[in-house]
Structure formats: structure tokens, C-alpha cells
Write a protein that holds these residues in place. Structure first.
Motif, PDB file in Angstrom:
ATOM      1  N   UNK A 141       0.821  -1.160   0.110  1.00 39.08           N
ATOM      2  CA  UNK A 141       0.062   0.067  -0.271  1.00 39.08           C
ATOM      3  C   UNK A 141       0.967   1.271   0.013  1.00 39.08           C
ATOM      4  N   UNK A 144       1.507   2.039  -3.423  1.00 44.97           N
ATOM      5  CA  UNK A 144       0.210   2.229  -4.298  1.00 44.97           C
ATOM      6  C   UNK A 144      -0.164   3.598  -4.097  1.00 44.97           C
ATOM      7  N   UNK A 222      -7.338   6.993  -8.377  1.00 44.21           N
ATOM      8  CA  UNK A 222      -8.255   6.657  -7.134  1.00 44.21           C
ATOM      9  C   UNK A 222      -7.578   5.682  -6.182  1.00 44.21           C
ATOM     10  N   UNK A 223      -7.072   4.388  -6.580  1.00 43.65           N
ATOM     11  CA  UNK A 223      -6.257   3.582  -5.903  1.00 43.65           C
ATOM     12  C   UNK A 223      -5.403   4.328  -4.903  1.00 43.65           C
ATOM     13  N   UNK A 225      -5.195   7.638  -4.011  1.00 44.77           N
ATOM     14  CA  UNK A 225      -5.829   8.339  -3.102  1.00 44.77           C
ATOM     15  C   UNK A 225      -6.409   7.644  -1.782  1.00 44.77           C
ATOM     16  N   UNK A 226      -6.996   6.530  -2.075  1.00 46.02           N
ATOM     17  CA  UNK A 226      -7.544   5.804  -0.977  1.00 46.02           C
ATOM     18  C   UNK A 226      -6.395   4.910  -0.212  1.00 46.02           C
ATOM     19  N   UNK A 229      -4.918   7.379   2.398  1.00 43.22           N
ATOM     20  CA  UNK A 229      -5.664   7.586   3.489  1.00 43.22           C
ATOM     21  C   UNK A 229      -5.523   6.179   4.192  1.00 43.22           C
ATOM     22  N   UNK A 230      -5.622   5.086   3.604  1.00 38.03           N
ATOM     23  CA  UNK A 230      -5.376   3.664   4.491  1.00 38.03           C
ATOM     24  C   UNK A 230      -4.019   3.778   5.123  1.00 38.03           C
ATOM     25  N   UNK A 233      -3.702   5.980   7.991  1.00 36.93           N
ATOM     26  CA  UNK A 233      -4.628   5.209   9.294  1.00 36.93           C
ATOM     27  C   UNK A 233      -3.508   4.352   9.863  1.00 36.93           C
ATOM     28  N   UNK A 234      -3.072   3.510   9.045  1.00 34.03           N
ATOM     29  CA  UNK A 234      -2.231   2.421   9.525  1.00 34.03           C
ATOM     30  C   UNK A 234      -1.032   2.692  10.315  1.00 34.03           C
ATOM     31  N   UNK A 237      -1.636   3.541  13.633  1.00 41.89           N
ATOM     32  CA  UNK A 237      -1.682   2.272  14.563  1.00 41.89           C
ATOM     33  C   UNK A 237      -0.117   2.055  14.887  1.00 41.89           C
TER      34      UNK A 237
ATOM     35  N   UNK B 234      -7.361  -2.279   9.361  1.00 44.56           N
ATOM     36  CA  UNK B 234      -8.409  -1.184   9.141  1.00 44.56           C
ATOM     37  C   UNK B 234      -9.734  -1.578   9.691  1.00 44.56           C
ATOM     38  N   UNK B 267      -9.914   7.341   5.872  1.00 45.23           N
ATOM     39  CA  UNK B 267      -9.925   5.718   5.676  1.00 45.23           C
ATOM     40  C   UNK B 267     -11.101   5.238   6.420  1.00 45.23           C
ATOM     41  N   UNK B 270     -14.569   6.138   4.988  1.00 44.20           N
ATOM     42  CA  UNK B 270     -14.896   5.146   3.768  1.00 44.20           C
ATOM     43  C   UNK B 270     -15.305   3.890   4.209  1.00 44.20           C
TER      44      UNK B 270
END
Lengths: 477, 477
Positions: A141, A144, A222-223, A225-226, A229-230, A233-234, A237, B234, B267, B270
Motif C-alpha cells: 500500500x 500504491x 483513485x487507488x 488516493x484511498x 488515506x489507508x 491510518x495504518x 496504529x 483497518x 480511511x 470510507x
């Protein structure tokens, strides 16, 4: 389109409209567009052209950019760089040399002018190619996500950001804007920066993929962009896990709570190890999957010690409760009493012997068990021992362990165990074992300070000459 | 290879070796391999063949699978399905009909035999194709995971899992195993299930991509593995956010704390919205990006109310503090006092008027302000009001709001405001406004129960005939 660029600069990059922005302008459509739009929207831009001197028309292009800026009333700065010289000196490809020199020079100029950011004109088309190349070469990711709107710190500066506000703008829209505004790029330089592989991806592979899926380019953008954000978030963590389980961080080593780590979700384990490797190799983004999985598997093994190489001199060292990530061959063991593996030091009674890391072994003599003071008894710790001198078969020596060393610990009924096993069972940290000081008499190990005492010379009510040993840390002298 | 399959079944799928496993066996190499390996490793397998009756050799294949199972001493169950009939009845493609009937029948058989799982032979090659197709068609990390080792619940069963233990096994290794064990698949049926698009991807696109990156297949398989773990992480975050911010979940609607949601990382926003949509359309995995972003943007707007369609009849309804995801046109408002928009009810004093959802408006009369009891005063809430009867210009009626309704609230010095504005400002939930009961006298709005009282008929020390109104919920009668 313009609003989106504004939004990226103000929101994603947190750029202040009052600050100077240095725009890298090659003279191609993307950078001309960027300069024009920002100027129109009231940003304080400076146009910077880096002349690579690679093609016959290079000087003409530099003049073109200068004129373009002057016509718009934009400040201009131009520099020439010696790409060929740099490439042959460093033995790298011309494109790579051009890229390095270009960014270095742009950031030098930005620094000189007090700019908040260096802006470059990478477009959504460039972004899609980058993501696709990451996919081809193998990526999670992180790759990506593609390029980022804002990179700070970056390889060229800790305080001047690298911004790419056009990453969501398609080149087709740029060309339309230029046409509407009657701006004619002197030439299309978009291919100059790009290596052979990128060109093949652009001109051959992407068109092929779009035969399979007409919206493939949009889908990939778009992949990106998401994924961004993913990924963020990770990373939140991972931040939390790092804060919880990191127990030491020094330039040469990091330490983590081992079972804490092994109970983390695999995703966090991977990113935490990646981040640990980057600690030693800043800017390292190309950590391969095998290396990370090797580390995870090693840490998951139910064994108390050991080490494994990760990559480029970075290794994992596993202990019972802790694991270390380090660029050192051996971890420093500053906190432990250590003795040279070759030494064998006679221990005078009374007397003192100095061992490494500020520790001192003190020997004293008492004639009766009652003479061991109340304070001493109350404060007896695992770094103190008493022996019946008359039971000793020779003088006391201090040395490191030898292969085959055994000890008959008190309480085991005369049964002897291997010193190496005792060290493992007692969880003496692996990296401190080899040089741990042992008190011996001949071949007999009498004491593993901090861990076990032999029953061979135990003090009892009949003892009349007692040796009191004390291993203390004495950093003051 | 065999160890990996074992590991997937025991660890990832939590399969018990003592339970019956139904293996779908077409007769092609993948499913023969799966059956053979599991049988050899001591699993209790039953071979199940579904005869699609599509090709001339179909019956011969069924016999082949039966013989293969019998030779290994494996229980066999065969079924025939009418693919063509089903396809023309449902007006779907033959491949899709075959797929649906095959899984339905396998799960029927598994249920009949008390099997723990239905096992199918999808390989790493199939997995790579699936991931690539998801990439082409547009997908986030969810689709990049590809197929799962274990799916439960699945579209065919809530308690029998669908397991794919070969997802990390390459077909080349399967062919090698079959050769070594002298197993000859009667035919290669691997293409039967696959639509035209998948075949193009397999035979044309993948080879092309591997010219760009020789390890592309391995890279994509690995991307699937890390995406799975990243996705799981996630989802843990989404679980926590759902638990924190969900305030209602019913078959027809979900409610969430609005500002809580808008402060979540993008994230999580969504995936939470995706999950909310799946609440109404179980098994829906194809939620498009635009739909999710439309929802997020709508919720981010700083407006108190409104609604927006997401997809397939699922919509978002926004209120001041809450938002709803629902399959209804209007949310039910069971908790609020509501009145039919057309009604106008005379309010007897003393007397009672019943409004919707178990609410009752009670009117009583007191002759002096002192007669309002101490208990009443102490417990006066926003659902009680007192009026001076002599200041009223006519009888009291109860009705819903009309366009243009105004009220002169106490404390505004006789200034009047629109009832609709008052409702918005007071954050009366949007969906309850239209039918909120108002106490009126002629065209004059005297009271918006729960919110505001008019100054038109205020009680003072001189009042001699006082009306006491009380709106109470009375579910007991």
C-alpha cells in the motif's frame, strides 16, 4: 481544476499564500501551466529553470522560460548544471544525474530565496505511471500511494517542502488550459526526465491496459488516493505500537518489547519493522518483503536468543523479553559487568578487581558468620556472596566462561549443571553471557554473580574464615 | 507446499481434522490435486462432482471423478444441474448460471452430509488473475486482497465455510505433483468457469505484464497477502469507530453520531460507510468510490439537515447531531409527538387530545397562579405551558405547521420569528418538524411544545383563569 490545486496547496501542503514558492519550470506544458495558474491565483512565485546543458536547444529553452516569466512579471532564477560531468564522476545514468542535480539546485535556490516550498509539475498522468511501476516492481500500500502532494522532510531539505500540486490534474486538462490561454510551450520536455522503462509504460503498457478497462487510469489514480488515506491510518496504529513497545532508541540500536510485538497484528508488525530499518537507513523505502517476513518469522520463533540479518548491515537480535534492531555487529553492553574473554584475574582477599563498564568486585574477610553486619545481611543482593575460605582448594580467580564450565548450585543436592544452560535458564541477556565475570577456584565455578552460587564452599555455623564478595557498580571513580 | 496447505486449513480456516470436508472436484488438475493431498494428509474428505451437462464429455468426466475417488477410497457424491434452463429462466450468462448452481448444490450436499466446509481448488494463478481484474475494474485495498482462504458467512451458508486452501499454490507446482504421483487429469477444465474477460487476462495480459516485470505474478500474490492484513487492521479500527459512534441499528436504519464521524480519519469514514451500505444490501462488495465520496462530502457540509441518495435505495439523512443511513424514504419517528399534517384538532379545556406515537396533550384549568401546585412548578419541563385564558381570542386547536406560520416568543419584545426557522435554530430534528404538534389560537401559534412559548397569552399576577397544558408520553394506555 484550479480550485483543486488551491485546495491541495492550502489544505494538504499547508502553504501560506504570503510565502515565496519556488516553481521548477522546464518550459514544458506542465510546469508552464503550474507557474501561470499560481501567479494568476496570487501566490508569490519565483520561476526557477535548471539548464541541464544536454541538448542543443537547452540554452534556448532557458531563455524561453525567462521571457515567459518576465512577461508575467514573475521573478526568475536560472542555473546551469554539469550533468555529464556528475554522471561520469558518480558512475550513474545521465537521467539520474540530471534528477539529482536538478533537485539539489532547486533546493539551493529555494534556500537562498527563503522559499517555503519547491513546487514541481508532476501530473495525474505521471502519478498513474508511478503507481503502475510500483505495482509492476512489487509494492504494498505504501507504493500504491504514488507520489505525495507534500514531502517534508525530503532528501534535499528538512524545512523546505517539496510540493506536487498537480498530482490530481490530468495532462489533457492542462493542454486545454494552455490552449485557451494561448500559451505555447516551446517544446514538450515531459519525456526528458523519464527513463526508458517509464516511457515504455506510458506509451505501450498503459494504452494496452486501457483496452481491458477504459477507466484504468482514473481507477489507478483513485487507488492512489484511498491507499494514501489507508496508509496514514495504518501509520497511526504503528505510531501507537511504537510508543507502547519501544524501550530504547539510540542512533545505533532500537529495542522493543518482544511479546508485545509478536502479539501485534501482522500489518503493524511489518510497518514497524520497516520503520525500524529506516531508522538506520534514512530515506530507505525499498525494503523488500522477504526481509520483513524473515524478521517477523525470526521474532515469532519461541527461542530465547539469536540474531538474523535483515538488510544492508541492519540486524535483529532476539533476547528473552526484548528484541533489538541494530546496525552494530554486537550490541553495546554498557550496563553489564563484563570481562575480557581471554583474561583470568587473581582475586586478592581483601582486595578489589576492576571489571568493564565501571563494575568492581570487592573481596573482604570476616572471621565468623556473626561478623557479617546487619546492614550487609539486610542489603544482601544477588551481587553478593559469602564463601568458607577453608573449603577452597586454591586462590580465587575471575574469568569469563569456558566451554564445558559447570557449577553445582546450592539447593540442587550436589547435582551440577552447565554454566551456559544456567545463563539461558536464568535469562541472562544473550549478548552479555560470553564475557560475564565468573568467580572460580581452579576449574571450579563458584559463583555466577547475579545468578547462582555453588554449594562447594558454602558458609555454615562452623565456618571460621569467611570471604565476602561484592560486585558493585562504581561509576564515580 | 503440502505443509502450507495444512497450515492454511488448520490455522487460517480453523478446520478440525475430525470434521467432514466436501471437496468440489471438477476433474481438472487443481481439484484432483486438492482431493489427493487432503486424503493423503488424513482429512475426512468427500469428493463432490457437479455435472453441468454443458459439453458432450460431461458425463464421462463425472464417471472419471467417481472412479478417481473410489480408487483412493474416498466417499463420492455426484449431482447434475440444469445450467441452460437456469440461465434462460434468470436471463443470465451460462458461466454465471453454472457458478451459482454449482455453489448452491455443493452447499446443499455439504449441509446434507454435515460437512464443516466446502473446499474449492482456486490456485495462486487464479488469485493473481482475480487481483489483476480488481485492479483493472477499480478497487481499493479490499479488492486487492483477492479471494479469501476462508469465507464465513458466505452467500450460500451461514455456518458452512467456503475454503480455498490452494490460493498460495502455483499451478506449475500442482502439475509437477500430479506428474510425480502419476495422476492424469481427464482433461483441463480450468477454463470452464472463467468468462471471456478472465481468459484474456490470463492468456494475453498477464504474459504482457511479465515482460515488464518478470516477478509480476509473485508481486501481485504478495500484494494480496499484505493487503489482507492491512485490510484486517483497518477493519479493527472501523469496528471500534462503529461501536463508538453508532447510536441505533435496526433493519431499516442505522444512526451515527455526526461530528464523531466527521472527525474520523478519511480511511475509516470510507469503510464505515461501505459497511453501513452492506447493512441494507448484504453481500454488496461493489460499492463505488463516487458513492462513498458523495456521502462523505454530504456529511462534511456544515448544514443541519438534508438527505442524499447513496445507491440502490440506500440514502443518508443528516440532522444536527445525528446522521442516518436508511433504506426508507422517510425515517420513522416513533419517539416524537406527531400529528397528521392535515388535521386541526379542537382542544377541550379541561380535556385530553391524543397525538401519534403515544403522546397525549392534557389541558386543565386553574383559577389563580397560586393554584399551580408546588410539584407542578418543580417539575415543569419544556413540555408544559400555562396561558391566561382571558387573553385568548378563541378556542385552542392543535395542528401541524403551515407555510408562513410565525410566533412571538417570550423574551423577544414582541418580535416574531418564523416557526420553521425556530425549529431549525432549536435543532428540532428535521424529519420530525413537518408533523410537530403546535398549539394555536386561530392563526396565532401559541406554543411549539418542547421549544418555545408565545408571549401573546402570558400568565401574570393578574391572571384569573389559567390553562395548564402538558404534553406527555403515555404508552401504558
Amino acid at each position: 481544476m484550479i480550485e483543486q490545486i488551491d485546495n491541495i496547496l492550502l489544505h494538504d501542503c499547508q502553504i501560506h499564500k504570503t510565502e515565496v514558492l519556488l516553481v521548477g519550470v522546464s518550459g514544458g506544458p506542465d510546469s508552464l501551466f503550474l507557474l501561470h495558474v499560481l501567479n494568476k491565483n496570487g501566490y508569490k512565485v519565483v520561476a526557477a529553470h535548471i539548464n541541464h546543458k544536454l541538448r542543443p536547444e537547452a540554452d534556448e529553452e532557458a531563455r524561453f522560460v525567462r521571457r515567459f516569466a518576465e512577461q508575467l512579471g514573475i521573478a526568475y532564477t536560472g542555473r546551469e548544471v554539469d550533468v555529464q560531468g556528475y554522471a561520469s564522476e558518480r558512475k550513474i545514468a545521465t537521467e539520474e544525474a540530471a534528477r539529482i542535480l536538478r533537485y539539489e539546485t532547486l533546493f539551493e535556490q529555494a534556500d537562498r530565496l527563503g522559499a517555503q516550498a519547491v513546487l514541481v509539475g508532476h501530473t495525474a498522468d505521471d502519478q498513474v505511471e508511478t503507481i503502475l511501476m510500483h505495482l509492476l516492481r512489487g509494492s504494498g500500500i505504501s507504493g500504491l500511494r504514488g507520489m505525495q502532494y507534500c514531502t517534508l522532510p525530503n532528501p534535499w531539505s528538512k524545512h523546505i517542502m517539496l510540493a506536487r500540486p498537480l498530482l490530481s490534474t490530468w495532462r489533457a486538462d492542462i493542454m486545454r488550459y494552455l490552449e485557451q490561454n494561448q500559451i505555447n510551450p516551446a517544446f514538450d520536455q515531459t519525456n526528458l526526465d523519464t527513463a526508458y522503462f517509464r516511457n515504455r509504460v506510458r506509451h505501450e503498457l498503459l494504452p494496452t491496459l486501457m483496452e481491458y478497462a477504459p477507466h484504468f487510469r482514473q481507477n489507478l489514480l483513485r487507488l492512489g488516493q484511498v491507499s494514501r488515506d489507508d496508509y496514514d491510518l495504518i501509520q497511526e496504529n504503528v505510531d501507537a505500537a511504537w510508543d507502547t513497545f519501544n524501550t530504547a532508541q539510540e542512533p545505533e540500536y532500537l529495542a522493543f518489547h518482544r511479546t508485545g510485538f509478536t502479539h501485534l497484528p501482522p500489518s503493524i508488525q511489518r510497518y514497524l519493522l520497516r520503520r525500524a530499518i529506516e531508522w538506520f537507513i534514512p530515506g530507505m523505502t525499498d525494503v523488500d518483503f522477504e526481509c520483513i517476513e524473515r524478521g517477523r518469522n525470526f521474532l515469532a520463533e519461541d527461542k530465547p536468543s539469536g540474531q538474523v540479518d535483515l538488510m544492508a548491515g541492519v540486524r535483529l537480535i532476539r533476547e528473552a523479553k526484548t528484541f533489538w534492531v541494530t546496525s552494530l555487529n554486537d550490541l553495546p553492553v554498557p550496563e553489564y559487568p563484563q570481562i575480557s574473554a581471554a583474561e583470568s584475574i587473581f582475586l586478592p582477599v581483601p582486595g578489589k578487581v576492576r571489571v568493564n563498564n565501571g563494575w568492581v568486585l570487592e573481596a573482604a574477610q570476616v572471621s565468623k558468620i556473626e561478623q557479617i553486619g546487619a546492614w550487609e545481611k539486610a542489603n544482601a543482593d544477588r551481587y553478593q556472596a559469602w564463601f568458607d575460605m577453608e573449603k577452597l582448594k586454591g586462590p580465587l580467580v575471575l574469568r569469563a566462561r569456558k566451554s564445558g564450565d559447570r557449577i553445582q548450585p546450592e539447593g540442587l543436592g550436589g547435582h551440577s549443571i552447565k554454566v551456559s544452560d544456567l545463563m539461558i535458564n536464568q535469562k541472562l541477556p544473550a549478548r552479555a553471557r560470553r564475557k560475564w565475570p565468573l568467580v572460580c577456584c581452579g576449574d571450579e565455578v563458584l559463583w555466577v554473580p547475579g545468578y547462582r552460587l555453588s554449594s562447594q564452599a558454602s558458609v555454615d555455623q562452623g565456618s571460621t574464615t569467611i570471604i565476602h564478595l561484592k560486585l558493585v557498580r562504581d561509576l564515580g571513580t
